[in-house]
Design a protein around this motif. Structure first.
Motif, PDB file in Angstrom:
ATOM      1  N   ARG A 110       0.830  -1.203   0.000  1.00 32.51           N
ATOM      2  CA  ARG A 110       0.000   0.000   0.000  1.00 32.51           C
ATOM      3  C   ARG A 110       0.857   1.242   0.000  1.00 32.51           C
ATOM      4  NH1 ARG A 110      -0.099   2.391   4.912  1.00 32.51           N
ATOM      5  NH2 ARG A 110       0.568   1.184   6.726  1.00 32.51           N
ATOM      6  N   LEU A 111       0.264   2.354  -0.400  1.00 32.00           N
ATOM      7  CA  LEU A 111       0.982   3.615  -0.383  1.00 32.00           C
ATOM      8  C   LEU A 111       1.345   3.996   1.051  1.00 32.00           C
ATOM      9  CD1 LEU A 111      -1.013   5.748  -2.990  1.00 32.00           C
ATOM     10  CD2 LEU A 111       1.401   5.119  -3.134  1.00 32.00           C
ATOM     11  N   PRO A 112       2.508   4.562   1.261  1.00 29.93           N
ATOM     12  CA  PRO A 112       2.888   4.992   2.622  1.00 29.93           C
ATOM     13  C   PRO A 112       1.937   6.064   3.141  1.00 29.93           C
ATOM     14  CG  PRO A 112       4.791   4.997   1.154  1.00 29.93           C
ATOM     15  CD  PRO A 112       3.581   4.819   0.297  1.00 29.93           C
ATOM     16  N   GLU A 113       1.890   6.197   4.460  1.00 27.00           N
ATOM     17  CA  GLU A 113       1.052   7.212   5.086  1.00 27.00           C
ATOM     18  C   GLU A 113       1.812   7.808   6.275  1.00 27.00           C
ATOM     19  OE1 GLU A 113      -2.804   5.810   6.145  1.00 27.00           O
ATOM     20  OE2 GLU A 113      -3.539   5.780   4.077  1.00 27.00           O
ATOM     21  N   LEU A 114       2.525   8.886   6.006  1.00 27.25           N
ATOM     22  CA  LEU A 114       3.145   9.676   7.069  1.00 27.25           C
ATOM     23  C   LEU A 114       2.168  10.750   7.514  1.00 27.25           C
ATOM     24  CD1 LEU A 114       6.784  10.125   5.731  1.00 27.25           C
ATOM     25  CD2 LEU A 114       6.108   8.859   7.774  1.00 27.25           C
ATOM     26  N   PRO A 168       7.200  17.605  -4.043  1.00 29.81           N
ATOM     27  CA  PRO A 168       5.752  17.846  -3.886  1.00 29.81           C
ATOM     28  C   PRO A 168       4.906  16.640  -4.275  1.00 29.81           C
ATOM     29  CG  PRO A 168       6.816  19.708  -4.936  1.00 29.81           C
ATOM     30  CD  PRO A 168       7.837  18.627  -4.891  1.00 29.81           C
ATOM     31  N   LEU A 169       5.316  15.906  -5.305  1.00 27.33           N
ATOM     32  CA  LEU A 169       4.582  14.695  -5.688  1.00 27.33           C
ATOM     33  C   LEU A 169       4.735  13.613  -4.625  1.00 27.33           C
ATOM     34  CD1 LEU A 169       5.615  14.636  -9.441  1.00 27.33           C
ATOM     35  CD2 LEU A 169       3.375  15.257  -8.534  1.00 27.33           C
ATOM     36  N   ILE A 170       5.917  13.516  -4.017  1.00 26.81           N
ATOM     37  CA  ILE A 170       6.115  12.570  -2.922  1.00 26.81           C
ATOM     38  C   ILE A 170       5.197  12.910  -1.761  1.00 26.81           C
ATOM     39  CG2 ILE A 170       7.786  11.737  -1.221  1.00 26.81           C
ATOM     40  CD1 ILE A 170       9.973  12.153  -3.285  1.00 26.81           C
ATOM     41  N   VAL A 171       5.046  14.198  -1.479  1.00 28.48           N
ATOM     42  CA  VAL A 171       4.149  14.629  -0.398  1.00 28.48           C
ATOM     43  C   VAL A 171       2.735  14.132  -0.649  1.00 28.48           C
ATOM     44  CG1 VAL A 171       3.032  16.659   0.597  1.00 28.48           C
ATOM     45  CG2 VAL A 171       5.509  16.623   0.318  1.00 28.48           C
ATOM     46  N   VAL A 172       2.240  14.302  -1.870  1.00 28.33           N
ATOM     47  CA  VAL A 172       0.878  13.844  -2.198  1.00 28.33           C
ATOM     48  C   VAL A 172       0.769  12.335  -2.044  1.00 28.33           C
ATOM     49  CG1 VAL A 172      -0.867  13.726  -4.023  1.00 28.33           C
ATOM     50  CG2 VAL A 172       0.520  15.792  -3.749  1.00 28.33           C
ATOM     51  N   ALA A 178       0.036  26.148  -3.891  1.00 23.39           N
ATOM     52  CA  ALA A 178      -1.400  26.242  -4.193  1.00 23.39           C
ATOM     53  C   ALA A 178      -1.921  24.930  -4.774  1.00 23.39           C
ATOM     54  CB  ALA A 178      -1.649  27.391  -5.165  1.00 23.39           C
ATOM     55  N   GLY A 179      -1.127  24.270  -5.617  1.00 20.91           N
ATOM     56  CA  GLY A 179      -1.541  22.980  -6.162  1.00 20.91           C
ATOM     57  C   GLY A 179      -1.661  21.917  -5.085  1.00 20.91           C
ATOM     58  N   LEU A 180      -0.738  21.903  -4.135  1.00 17.47           N
ATOM     59  CA  LEU A 180      -0.814  20.945  -3.027  1.00 17.47           C
ATOM     60  C   LEU A 180      -2.057  21.187  -2.175  1.00 17.47           C
ATOM     61  CD1 LEU A 180       2.922  20.782  -1.872  1.00 17.47           C
ATOM     62  CD2 LEU A 180       1.627  19.021  -3.077  1.00 17.47           C
ATOM     63  N   ILE A 181      -2.368  22.441  -1.908  1.00 14.96           N
ATOM     64  CA  ILE A 181      -3.562  22.754  -1.113  1.00 14.96           C
ATOM     65  C   ILE A 181      -4.821  22.320  -1.855  1.00 14.96           C
ATOM     66  CG2 ILE A 181      -4.915  24.653  -0.162  1.00 14.96           C
ATOM     67  CD1 ILE A 181      -2.266  26.103   0.378  1.00 14.96           C
ATOM     68  N   LEU A 204      -6.164  17.338   5.330  1.00 19.15           N
ATOM     69  CA  LEU A 204      -5.131  16.831   4.428  1.00 19.15           C
ATOM     70  C   LEU A 204      -4.417  17.984   3.721  1.00 19.15           C
ATOM     71  CD1 LEU A 204      -3.783  14.306   3.403  1.00 19.15           C
ATOM     72  CD2 LEU A 204      -5.464  14.179   1.566  1.00 19.15           C
ATOM     73  N   ALA A 205      -5.138  19.050   3.394  1.00 19.42           N
ATOM     74  CA  ALA A 205      -4.487  20.219   2.808  1.00 19.42           C
ATOM     75  C   ALA A 205      -3.465  20.801   3.770  1.00 19.42           C
ATOM     76  CB  ALA A 205      -5.539  21.266   2.440  1.00 19.42           C
ATOM     77  N   GLN A 206      -3.796  20.835   5.044  1.00 16.95           N
ATOM     78  CA  GLN A 206      -2.836  21.306   6.046  1.00 16.95           C
ATOM     79  C   GLN A 206      -1.630  20.372   6.133  1.00 16.95           C
ATOM     80  OE1 GLN A 206      -5.076  21.751   9.739  1.00 16.95           O
ATOM     81  NE2 GLN A 206      -4.959  23.978   9.527  1.00 16.95           N
ATOM     82  N   ALA A 207      -1.875  19.066   6.077  1.00 17.40           N
ATOM     83  CA  ALA A 207      -0.777  18.103   6.153  1.00 17.40           C
ATOM     84  C   ALA A 207       0.174  18.270   4.965  1.00 17.40           C
ATOM     85  CB  ALA A 207      -1.324  16.680   6.201  1.00 17.40           C
ATOM     86  N   PHE A 208      -0.371  18.441   3.754  1.00 11.89           N
ATOM     87  CA  PHE A 208       0.466  18.666   2.572  1.00 11.89           C
ATOM     88  C   PHE A 208       1.295  19.940   2.729  1.00 11.89           C
ATOM     89  CE2 PHE A 208      -2.331  16.212  -0.715  1.00 11.89           C
ATOM     90  CZ  PHE A 208      -1.979  15.024  -0.098  1.00 11.89           C
ATOM     91  N   THR A 209       0.644  21.001   3.175  1.00 13.98           N
ATOM     92  CA  THR A 209       1.336  22.281   3.326  1.00 13.98           C
ATOM     93  C   THR A 209       2.455  22.181   4.354  1.00 13.98           C
ATOM     94  OG1 THR A 209      -0.734  23.428   2.785  1.00 13.98           O
ATOM     95  CG2 THR A 209       1.002  24.729   3.829  1.00 13.98           C
ATOM     96  N   PHE A 210       2.155  21.550   5.479  1.00 19.20           N
ATOM     97  CA  PHE A 210       3.145  21.397   6.550  1.00 19.20           C
ATOM     98  C   PHE A 210       4.348  20.609   6.061  1.00 19.20           C
ATOM     99  CE2 PHE A 210       4.662  18.848  10.223  1.00 19.20           C
ATOM    100  CZ  PHE A 210       5.114  19.884  11.029  1.00 19.20           C
TER     101      PHE A 210
END
Length: 507
Positions: A133-137, A442-446, A243-246, A257-263
């Motif tokens: 499965r995809l990782p989940e940090l 950024p793609l790794i973050v998503v 902005a794309g991550l948010i 999840l938007a906050q998690a990506f931004t952080f």
């Protein structure tokens, strides 16, 4: 049967391991002096003060605290033995790799970077193909504190601009846009002269969109060496990536999840290093992230992929990946081809195909240190002859693999495969630098980030609220269903809608 360690002991062991890693970084920063620059095979140079600023010149004050914040900000203390912590370690491994490169220990730094890239490539490529499965940090902070942390990180990023060190990468893009505005050719010159005595060597090794993207700024801003000419574009590209991550975070998991990506994006210092150097690397990140956002808009995705492919060429692998999307495939392909042709028109007309190919692919693959100037292949020249073409073929097959299996279920799968392709392409390169992490991070973050689960009391409150809302909705549906029956009982339905009862209307 061996008994598991108590939860408190597991957390203590995890904290000890994190402390050992951070302490090792501190020892490396304190005991190994910063070097004078690495001169790789085939020429070229790398000066720590110029390329990394305070991050590389004063690692004990900047790099080590940044690594500590990154690791401690994403550790899952409740489940210490998660495999995701190895993913976190791989991302953190670029801190010592950067420090080793700055200490004139190029071989050790490059091999460590290659190992980290290899682990992330295997993890993401395997997850895309269902091997795991995809990782989940998750952020260690809860949502109430996460907003304050994001604000502090934003302020730190803005403050870091005071220590900017301008590289020739952004200057070349800006000066190229200035040349286009003045009707000059882009390709075929060994150097470009600019205002104020500025001379940039080999400025024409990028794709044409690396210069087109700077046109709006070159039209209204002074040309390099003016700082604003390269700082403002780099800042806009970084903001577009964020902005794309948010946008993706809100689509996939709402505000948490938007906050998690931004952080996670702001916590990692390497995109900030690209911003401080005012390079064009964040342009690749922004185009790739928004290509994932544009899942339901094949024409927009085709335009974005054409722009990314004609900036640094490696994202052409992602253009192949998105051919697997069945909905709007022909619109995507036609837009991609038309956009590529339109963007190539100016350089092919003014410089000619031969000069374009020699300045871009010829210089990057052949002239620049024989293709192995600053990477692990520098130390494996004979192996590189066979290994690099084999890896290139494997990446092309990986990019086309979605055509042979069911499509990705959501944007996380698309981002994971895109990140794996960019990481694999970086392993293929004959020249690697840590600013290239900006392309894929950024793609790794998503792909690997998830929002922090709510506390039990919050979950119970949310469940109660949902239950009350569902009960209220059921009551409204019941009332709506009972209304026609009540109308029949009162004899009013015939007047209101005679078709329901009699099937005809009196005229």
């Amino acid at each position: 049967m061996r008994r598991a360690l108590p939860r408190g002991c597991e957390r203590a062991v995890l904290g000890l391991l994190a402390g050992v890693f951070i302490g090792g970084l501190a020892l490396l920063a304190a005991l190994v002096p910063v070097g004078h620059g690495f001169a790789p095979k085939g020429g070229g140079w790398f000066i720590p003060a110029f390329a990394g600023g305070a991050f590389t010149m004063h690692p004990l004050l900047i790099a080590v605290p940044s690594a500590a914040c990154f690791i401690l900000g994403l550790l899952d203390w409740r489940r210490p033995w998660r495999v995701e912590h190895l993913d976190l370690l791989a991302l953190a491994g670029f801190f010592p790799a950067t420090m080793l490169l700055s200490d004139d220990l190029g071989a050790a730094g490059l091999w460590l970077a290659a190992g980290c890239l290899g682990w992330l490539f295997v993890r993401l490529a395997g997850a895309c193909h269902g091997l795991w499965r995809l990782p989940e940090l998750r952020p260690v902070l809860r949502s109430g504190w996460l907003g304050w942390a994001i604000l502090i990180l934003l302020l730190v990023r803005v403050g870091s601009l005071a220590g900017s060190n301008i590289l020739d990468v952004g200057q070349a893009s800006s000066l190229g846009a200035w040349r286009i505005l003045h009707g000059l050719h882009l390709y075929g010159a060994v150097s470009w002269p600019g205002p104020g005595g500025l001379v940039i060597s080999r400025p024409d090794s990028y794709g044409p969109f690396a210069y087109y993207a700077y046109l709006p700024f070159a039209a209204v801003l002074p040309a390099p060496p003016a700082v604003i000419a390269t700082l403002l574009p780099a800042l806009c590209f970084d903001a577009a990536t964020l902005a794309g991550l948010i946008t993706l975070g809100r689509r996939l998991g709402g505000r948490p999840l938007a906050q998690a990506f931004t952080f996670a994006y702001l916590l990692y210092p390497f995109p900030d290093l690209s911003l401080m150097a005012e390079t064009n690397d964040a342009l690749i990140a922004a185009l790739c992230v928004w290509a994932v956002v544009a899942a339901g808009h094949p024409a927009a995705r085709g335009l974005l992929m054409a722009a990314a492919a004609l900036t640094k060429f490696l994202p052409a692998l992602l253009a192949l990946q998105f051919l697997a999307t069945r909905r709007g495939r022909w619109r995507y392909a036609l837009t991609l081809v038309a956009a590529l042709a339109a963007m190539l028109a100016w350089p092919l007309i003014t410089s000619g195909p031969a000069a374009f190919l020699d300045s871009t692919f010829g210089y990057q693959l052949l002239q620049r240190g024989g293709g192995v100037q600053f990477s692990i292949w520098t130390y494996l020249p004979q192996v590189a002859i066979v290994a690099r073409p084999a890896l290139a073929a494997a990446l092309a097959l990986l990019a086309l693999s979605p055509l042979l299996r069911p499509p990705m279920r959501d944007a996380r799968g698309d981002a994971a495969l895109a990140a794996a392709l960019l990481i694999g392409a970086q392993l293929l390169l004959g020249y690697w630098f840590y600013s290239y992490l900006t392309w894929c991070y950024p793609l790794i973050v998503v792909a690997i980030m998830a929002s922090r689960p709510a506390r039990p009391d919050q979950a119970a409150a949310a469940g109660s609220a949902r239950g009350a809302a569902e009960d209220d909705a059921r009551e409204r549906r019941s009332a709506a269903a009972a209304a026609p029956l009540a109308g029949i009982a009162d004899g009013d339905l015939l007047e209101a809608d005679p078709v329901v009862v009699g099937g005809t209307r009196d005229v």
